[in-house]
Enzyme design. Structure first.
Site, mmCIF file in Angstrom:
data_model
loop_
_atom_site.group_PDB
_atom_site.id
_atom_site.type_symbol
_atom_site.label_atom_id
_atom_site.label_comp_id
_atom_site.label_asym_id
_atom_site.label_seq_id
_atom_site.Cartn_x
_atom_site.Cartn_y
_atom_site.Cartn_z
ATOM 1 N N HIS A 31 34.902 -45.839 27.076
ATOM 2 C CA HIS A 31 33.942 -45.739 28.167
ATOM 3 C C HIS A 31 33.701 -47.162 28.646
ATOM 4 N N GLU A 169 34.646 -38.196 15.776
ATOM 5 C CA GLU A 169 33.593 -39.211 15.926
ATOM 6 C C GLU A 169 32.180 -38.613 15.934
ATOM 7 N N TYR A 171 31.091 -35.953 17.662
ATOM 8 C CA TYR A 171 30.661 -35.278 18.894
ATOM 9 C C TYR A 171 30.676 -33.753 18.690
ATOM 10 N N HIS A 257 30.018 -41.588 14.440
ATOM 11 C CA HIS A 257 29.318 -42.806 14.876
ATOM 12 C C HIS A 257 28.219 -43.207 13.893
ATOM 13 N N GLU A 258 27.644 -42.224 13.208
ATOM 14 C CA GLU A 258 26.552 -42.564 12.289
ATOM 15 C C GLU A 258 27.053 -42.935 10.889
ATOM 16 N N ARG A 293 42.026 -50.525 14.438
ATOM 17 C CA ARG A 293 42.338 -51.897 14.014
ATOM 18 C C ARG A 293 43.844 -52.175 13.985
ATOM 19 N N LEU A 660 23.526 -68.834 23.163
ATOM 20 C CA LEU A 660 24.936 -69.046 23.511
ATOM 21 C C LEU A 660 25.827 -68.283 22.548
ATOM 22 N N ASP A 661 26.849 -67.691 23.061
ATOM 23 C CA ASP A 661 27.930 -67.229 22.190
ATOM 24 C C ASP A 661 29.243 -67.405 22.956
HETATM 25 P P1 FAD Z 1 32.059 -75.751 21.267
HETATM 26 O O1 FAD Z 1 32.796 -74.665 20.637
HETATM 27 O O2 FAD Z 1 30.976 -76.386 20.478
HETATM 28 O O3 FAD Z 1 33.100 -76.880 21.720
HETATM 29 C C1 FAD Z 1 32.715 -78.135 22.198
HETATM 30 C C2 FAD Z 1 33.852 -79.111 21.969
HETATM 31 O O4 FAD Z 1 33.550 -80.307 22.636
HETATM 32 C C3 FAD Z 1 34.066 -79.477 20.508
HETATM 33 O O5 FAD Z 1 35.409 -79.235 20.136
HETATM 34 C C4 FAD Z 1 33.727 -80.969 20.452
HETATM 35 O O6 FAD Z 1 34.523 -81.654 19.513
HETATM 36 C C5 FAD Z 1 34.031 -81.405 21.856
HETATM 37 N N1 FAD Z 1 33.299 -82.604 22.313
HETATM 38 C C6 FAD Z 1 31.962 -82.781 22.361
HETATM 39 N N2 FAD Z 1 31.666 -83.983 22.898
HETATM 40 C C7 FAD Z 1 32.846 -84.591 23.209
HETATM 41 C C8 FAD Z 1 33.210 -85.831 23.805
HETATM 42 N N3 FAD Z 1 32.301 -86.694 24.213
HETATM 43 N N4 FAD Z 1 34.515 -86.104 23.966
HETATM 44 C C9 FAD Z 1 35.471 -85.227 23.556
HETATM 45 N N5 FAD Z 1 35.173 -84.036 22.988
HETATM 46 C C10 FAD Z 1 33.881 -83.706 22.827
HETATM 47 N N6 FAD Z 1 30.315 -66.787 18.899
HETATM 48 C C11 FAD Z 1 30.613 -65.540 19.167
HETATM 49 O O7 FAD Z 1 30.590 -65.146 20.331
HETATM 50 N N7 FAD Z 1 30.992 -64.673 18.193
HETATM 51 C C12 FAD Z 1 31.059 -65.054 16.917
HETATM 52 O O8 FAD Z 1 31.373 -64.237 16.046
HETATM 53 C C13 FAD Z 1 30.753 -66.393 16.592
HETATM 54 N N8 FAD Z 1 30.806 -66.811 15.322
HETATM 55 C C14 FAD Z 1 30.498 -68.094 15.038
HETATM 56 C C15 FAD Z 1 30.546 -68.513 13.729
HETATM 57 C C16 FAD Z 1 30.258 -69.821 13.398
HETATM 58 C C17 FAD Z 1 30.299 -70.239 11.965
HETATM 59 C C18 FAD Z 1 29.916 -70.738 14.425
HETATM 60 C C19 FAD Z 1 29.620 -72.174 14.094
HETATM 61 C C20 FAD Z 1 29.842 -70.323 15.737
HETATM 62 C C21 FAD Z 1 30.121 -68.992 16.047
HETATM 63 N N9 FAD Z 1 30.044 -68.515 17.349
HETATM 64 C C22 FAD Z 1 30.372 -67.239 17.626
HETATM 65 C C23 FAD Z 1 29.542 -69.356 18.432
HETATM 66 C C24 FAD Z 1 30.675 -69.850 19.320
HETATM 67 O O9 FAD Z 1 31.670 -70.444 18.532
HETATM 68 C C25 FAD Z 1 30.105 -70.817 20.338
HETATM 69 O O10 FAD Z 1 29.181 -70.146 21.151
HETATM 70 C C26 FAD Z 1 31.214 -71.397 21.208
HETATM 71 O O11 FAD Z 1 32.120 -72.101 20.411
HETATM 72 C C27 FAD Z 1 30.639 -72.335 22.262
HETATM 73 O O12 FAD Z 1 31.717 -72.812 22.994
HETATM 74 P P2 FAD Z 1 31.682 -74.206 23.728
HETATM 75 O O13 FAD Z 1 33.065 -74.387 24.240
HETATM 76 O O14 FAD Z 1 30.563 -74.254 24.682
HETATM 77 O O15 FAD Z 1 31.357 -75.289 22.609
HETATM 78 P P1 NAP Z 2 20.552 -68.242 16.764
HETATM 79 O O1 NAP Z 2 21.201 -66.919 16.700
HETATM 80 O O2 NAP Z 2 19.719 -68.562 17.916
HETATM 81 O O3 NAP Z 2 19.713 -68.368 15.434
HETATM 82 C C1 NAP Z 2 18.951 -69.471 15.112
HETATM 83 C C2 NAP Z 2 18.068 -69.172 13.896
HETATM 84 O O4 NAP Z 2 17.305 -70.310 13.608
HETATM 85 C C3 NAP Z 2 17.117 -68.035 14.102
HETATM 86 O O5 NAP Z 2 17.123 -67.258 12.925
HETATM 87 C C4 NAP Z 2 15.765 -68.693 14.306
HETATM 88 O O6 NAP Z 2 14.848 -67.787 13.723
HETATM 89 C C5 NAP Z 2 15.917 -70.010 13.563
HETATM 90 N N1 NAP Z 2 15.225 -71.131 14.220
HETATM 91 C C6 NAP Z 2 15.216 -71.456 15.535
HETATM 92 N N2 NAP Z 2 14.473 -72.588 15.732
HETATM 93 C C7 NAP Z 2 14.011 -72.962 14.521
HETATM 94 C C8 NAP Z 2 13.183 -74.030 14.087
HETATM 95 N N3 NAP Z 2 12.698 -74.931 14.942
HETATM 96 N N4 NAP Z 2 12.900 -74.106 12.786
HETATM 97 C C9 NAP Z 2 13.376 -73.205 11.904
HETATM 98 N N5 NAP Z 2 14.159 -72.159 12.274
HETATM 99 C C10 NAP Z 2 14.474 -72.054 13.560
HETATM 100 O O7 NAP Z 2 21.632 -69.366 16.665
HETATM 101 P P2 NAP Z 2 22.853 -69.609 15.672
HETATM 102 O O8 NAP Z 2 22.734 -68.841 14.411
HETATM 103 O O9 NAP Z 2 22.915 -71.087 15.604
HETATM 104 O O10 NAP Z 2 24.083 -69.074 16.448
HETATM 105 C C11 NAP Z 2 24.502 -69.672 17.679
HETATM 106 C C12 NAP Z 2 25.140 -68.645 18.539
HETATM 107 O O11 NAP Z 2 26.398 -68.280 18.014
HETATM 108 C C13 NAP Z 2 24.281 -67.414 18.587
HETATM 109 O O12 NAP Z 2 23.774 -67.227 19.881
HETATM 110 C C14 NAP Z 2 25.167 -66.313 18.187
HETATM 111 O O13 NAP Z 2 25.188 -65.278 19.162
HETATM 112 C C15 NAP Z 2 26.546 -66.902 18.085
HETATM 113 N N6 NAP Z 2 27.146 -66.354 16.886
HETATM 114 C C16 NAP Z 2 27.485 -65.055 16.898
HETATM 115 C C17 NAP Z 2 27.987 -64.477 15.777
HETATM 116 C C18 NAP Z 2 28.392 -63.032 15.784
HETATM 117 O O14 NAP Z 2 28.777 -62.516 14.767
HETATM 118 N N7 NAP Z 2 28.343 -62.345 16.888
HETATM 119 C C19 NAP Z 2 28.148 -65.214 14.628
HETATM 120 C C20 NAP Z 2 27.771 -66.543 14.632
HETATM 121 C C21 NAP Z 2 27.261 -67.083 15.765
HETATM 122 P P3 NAP Z 2 13.286 -67.999 13.643
HETATM 123 O O15 NAP Z 2 12.917 -68.659 14.936
HETATM 124 O O16 NAP Z 2 12.706 -66.638 13.474
HETATM 125 O O17 NAP Z 2 13.069 -68.826 12.439
#
Ligand code: FAD
Ligand code: NAP
Ligand code: SF4
Length: 676
Positions: A31, A169, A171, A257-258, A293, A660-661
């Site tokens: 969907h 699923e 339904y 689904h559940e 998958r 941000l993601d």
């Molecule tokens: P970034 O990925 O942070 O990339 C920025 C790049 O800029 C870096 O490589 C850095 O080295 C480079 N850079 C910075 N300054 C300079 C400079 N001056 N000169 C040259 N290079 C520079 N998101 C999801 O949607 N799903 C997920 O499941 C998910 N899982 C995550 C798990 C983990 C452990 C982490 C840490 C993040 C996860 N995220 C996930 C978040 C996601 O990775 C970020 O939202 C995404 O990478 C942001 O993309 P970006 O390109 O804006 O920044």
């Molecule tokens: P996030 O999802 O915004 O979580 C930040 C956490 O820090 C929250 O639990 C928040 O909870 C806490 N926090 C915020 N300000 C704080 C402060 N001043 N002091 C103490 N605690 C504070 O951000 P993130 O975990 O860094 O992830 C970044 C992005 O990557 C997310 O938006 C997420 O969507 C993405 N990501 C996605 C996945 C995925 O599986 N889809 C996996 C990893 C990352 P409280 O404010 O309640 O303490």
């Protein structure tokens, strides 16, 4: 089977007697949300046409109800009136420009209908829907069977090659077939022969209405994965009856689904459920389709070569890359944009009544709106940051004919994806980086690694445009004792691989907090070990119990003591993905991770972390405190570039770090590349 040199099983035609499918790929039903949008069918036509052009053998549309009660939501899509036919014609005409067949999925949601007029076998409410269904009268059952037949007739008029009758699923048809919901004592309840009567009568009625030369796919729930699901014998009995009633193909359904077993999330091993289709193969003689998958041509080929099925259904992989089949056929599978199983832009959107798309392919379902036309004003563009935002921008802009130069201070492309890919269960993130590396090579994008850029350096190089995709900086916290050496950032854990003790407190329970807790608590990833994974989630291949759920408890000895903390008083992990959050929570709970909400952070000392919960102070004695408390934009270069009169754009985390993601980062990058 006709042999082709590459993927001989996957690319072989499938002769159905009255028609032949070009290959063994089926694009599974999804969907998209376009079904209910104004002018949505024109967009749907473009969406399906792109997949047909990309070489898929058979498409099944998103589920469409044969009547009003069966609609998924109050304004859900229906194929029941003659005036519905025309808008469907736009789809079938578009698809039939290519050697692709298309079936409409007829789905009666039963108790999964999100409206007060839902009906089911019995008045048994679903745990995932606030509405309680009413039990269908015999008259209602019989008219529903007629509605399926009438819908199929309309489908044929609209030019569809067939229908898929949704019997899995959880339904309506599945609700009738299992005692979980079917509590009836008339001829529609009781033994399997009665419970499957609805399915069998629908298939018979459809066949009678549409004649012999029309594809009828029946999606059979081979694994219910819920208490009160069917035994293997019941599933086989039903499969045989549906075949005898006139089905052309049987598709595999996995889990209601559940169900509390993950079935399609990224942490599910590839092809984890094809064994159940194989188990059914010896029982039936019509072709069987397997699913769940399967996301690369190599895996699909292997499943078919192993004799698990006659066809492979992939749904999300066709959102991620519409040219999946053609790339495979041209021996270019390394150019495929692989579905990473995240659900973030597809299923999570659908469950929130938003239009589906794809995290790695933001043009999916936006085929007429987000396009990358060749430019007649080619510019030189510097992209700073090779994370998801910088990579996506570079690829789309280069495809349009711009001259792109990409810089990153790290030694490899990927940004934060390089940390994500190390988390057990997230290995698919490697595929996205493989895809971008390949595109960089194909599009001749100049990449400068280990190259930290300053504003002065960028300004001096005379680019027409600079795109800052410099990502984020982890948020600094002002907690007493925060400089104590026991405090680490998530980067020190995931990037620098610093040694972490056995007792850990994690500040922040967002996506990264959960991932760090998983990284520190999962001894090994099970994504390449199907049997171990099935055991872990309580799936019993031998069907000792109905629904294939095992009663054996897997005992875990957590090797770390972890507390995952947040200040909010809402459920820990409430902000995670709608369809995947529960999996992350269950994984941590299994590993003994304590999740604590409503926390105030008081101080870090050599003993650990002092917190206050419900007005009471407590010391969590730990070896390390890890900060996963969100992020701030990293855009130090921006003002200097603007001041130097350089045309500069911000995308991804460098633009807005809050919430941000990668989905948002990549979409924003694509939109800028389409317009620059
Ligand atoms: P970034 O990925 O942070 O990339 C920025 C790049 O800029 C870096 O490589 C850095 O080295 C480079 N850079 C910075 N300054 C300079 C400079 N001056 N000169 C040259 N290079 C520079 N998101 C999801 O949607 N799903 C997920 O499941 C998910 N899982 C995550 C798990 C983990 C452990 C982490 C840490 C993040 C996860 N995220 C996930 C978040 C996601 O990775 C970020 O939202 C995404 O990478 C942001 O993309 P970006 O390109 O804006 O920044
Ligand atoms: P996030 O999802 O915004 O979580 C930040 C956490 O820090 C929250 O639990 C928040 O909870 C806490 N926090 C915020 N300000 C704080 C402060 N001043 N002091 C103490 N605690 C504070 O951000 P993130 O975990 O860094 O992830 C970044 C992005 O990557 C997310 O938006 C997420 O969507 C993405 N990501 C996605 C996945 C995925 O599986 N889809 C996996 C990893 C990352 P409280 O404010 O309640 O303490
Ligand atoms: Fe696959 Fe994620 Fe795209 Fe959905 S959003 S199709 S799961 S990559």
């Amino acid at each position: 089977m006709q042999e082709t040199s590459i993927y001989p099983h996957l690319l072989a035609p499938l002769d159905l007697g009255f028609t032949t499918l070009a290959n063994r790929t089926l694009m599974g039903s999804m969907h998209t949300g376009l079904e209910e949008e104004k002018h949505g069918f024109e967009k749907l036509a473009a969406f399906y046409e792109a997949r047909a052009k990309g070489g898929v053998g058979l498409i099944v549309t998103g589920g469409i109800s044969p009547n009003a009660r069966g609609r998924l939501a109050p304004f859900g899509c229906e194929l029941s009136k003659f005036w519905h036919v025309n808008k469907h014609k736009a789809i079938t005409d578009a698809v039939h420009k290519y050697d692709t067949k298309i079936c409409v999925q007829l789905l009666h949601a039963g108790r999964y209908s999100y409206h007060p007029f839902s009906v089911s076998a019995s008045k048994v409410k679903s745990p995932i829907n606030p509405f309680t269904p009413s039990a269908m009268s015999v008259r209602q059952i019989k008219s529903t069977i007629k509605d399926f037949a009438h819908s199929s007739k309309l489908a044929a008029k609209a030019g569809y090659d067939g229908v898929e009758i949704m019997g899995s699923e959880g339904y309506l048809i599945n609700q009738f077939s299992c005692v979980k919901v079917n509590k009836r004592s008339d001829e529609w309840g009781g033994p399997i022969e009665n419970r499957m009567r609805l399915a069998v009568d629908i298939v018979k009625a459809v066949r009678k209405k549409v004649g012999e030369k029309f594809i009828i796919i029946f999606r059979l729930s081979m694994l219910d994965l819920v208490e009160g699901g069917n035994s293997w014998q019941d599933v086989v009995t039903m499969g045989k009856a549906v075949e005898a009633a006139g089905a052309t193909l049987i598709n595999t359904g996995i889990g209601w689904h559940e169900a509390r077993v993950p079935t399609i999330a990224t942490s599910v091993p590839r092809a984890a459920f094809t064994w159940v289709t194989e188990k059914m193969k010896s029982e039936l003689s019509i072709p069987l389709v397997t699913t769940n998958r399967i996301n690369t041509p190599e895996i699909a080929e292997q499943v078919l070569a192993n004799g698990h099925a006659d066809m492979v259904s992939m749904a999300r992989p066709f959102l991620a890359d519409e040219n999946f089949v053609n790339k495979a056929a041209a021996d270019k599978s390394d150019e495929i944009n692989t579905c990473i199983g995240c659900n973030q832009a597809c299923l999570d959107h659908v469950f929130k009544q938003q239009r589906a798309s794809c995290l790695v392919n933001p043009a999916a379902c936006y085929e007429t709106e987000l396009t990358f036309e060749k430019t007649n004003n080619s510019k030189s563009i510097a992209v700073v940051g090779a994370g998801p935002a910088g990579l996506a921008f570079s690829v789309y802009a280069a495809q349009r004919g711009h001259k792109v130069e990409l810089f990153d201070r790290m030694s490899e492309i990927g940004g934060q994806f390089n940390f994500a890919k190390q988390v057990p269960g997230k290995e698919e993130f490697f595929e996205t980086l493989r895809y971008f590396n390949k595109q960089i090579e194909l599009l001749n994008i100049t990449v400068n690694l280990n190259s930290e850029q300053s504003a002065a350096q960028l300004a001096a190089q005379g680019f027409d445009e600079v795109v800052l995709a410099t990502g984020i900086k982890p948020r600094d916290l002002a907690i007493k004792g925060i400089n104590n050496p026991i405090v680490k950032s998530y980067l020190q854990v995931l990037r620098d691989k610093e040694e972490i003790g056995k007792k850990v407190a994690i500040i922040g329970a967002g996506g990264i907090g959960f991932d760090v807790a998983t990284f520190l608590s999962e001894e090994k990833s099970l994504t390449t070990d199907v049997d171990a994974w099935l055991k872990e989630w309580g799936v019993d291949k031998t069907f000792k119990n109905n629904g294939a759920l095992s009663k054996e408890h897997v005992d875990h000895q957590p090797f770390r003591e972890i507390s995952l903390l947040q200040r909010k008083t809402t459920k820990v992990g409430a902000g995670l993905g709608k369809t995947t959050g529960w999996i992350h929570r269950a994984t941590l709970a299994k590993n003994g991770v304590k999740m604590i909400k409503g926390v105030s952070y008081k101080a870090v000392t050599d003993e650990g972390l002092l917190i206050e919960v419900d007005g009471k102070e407590q010391m969590i004695n730990v070896d390390n405190v890890i900060i996963c408390a969100g992020q701030e934009p990293n855009r130090d270069l921006y003002q200097e570039l603007i001041d130097a009169d350089v045309s500069t754009h911000l995308i991804g985390g460098a633009d807005v770090a809050s919430e941000l993601d990668a989905k948002r980062a990549i979409r924003q990058a694509a939109e800028l590349a389409a317009s620059i």
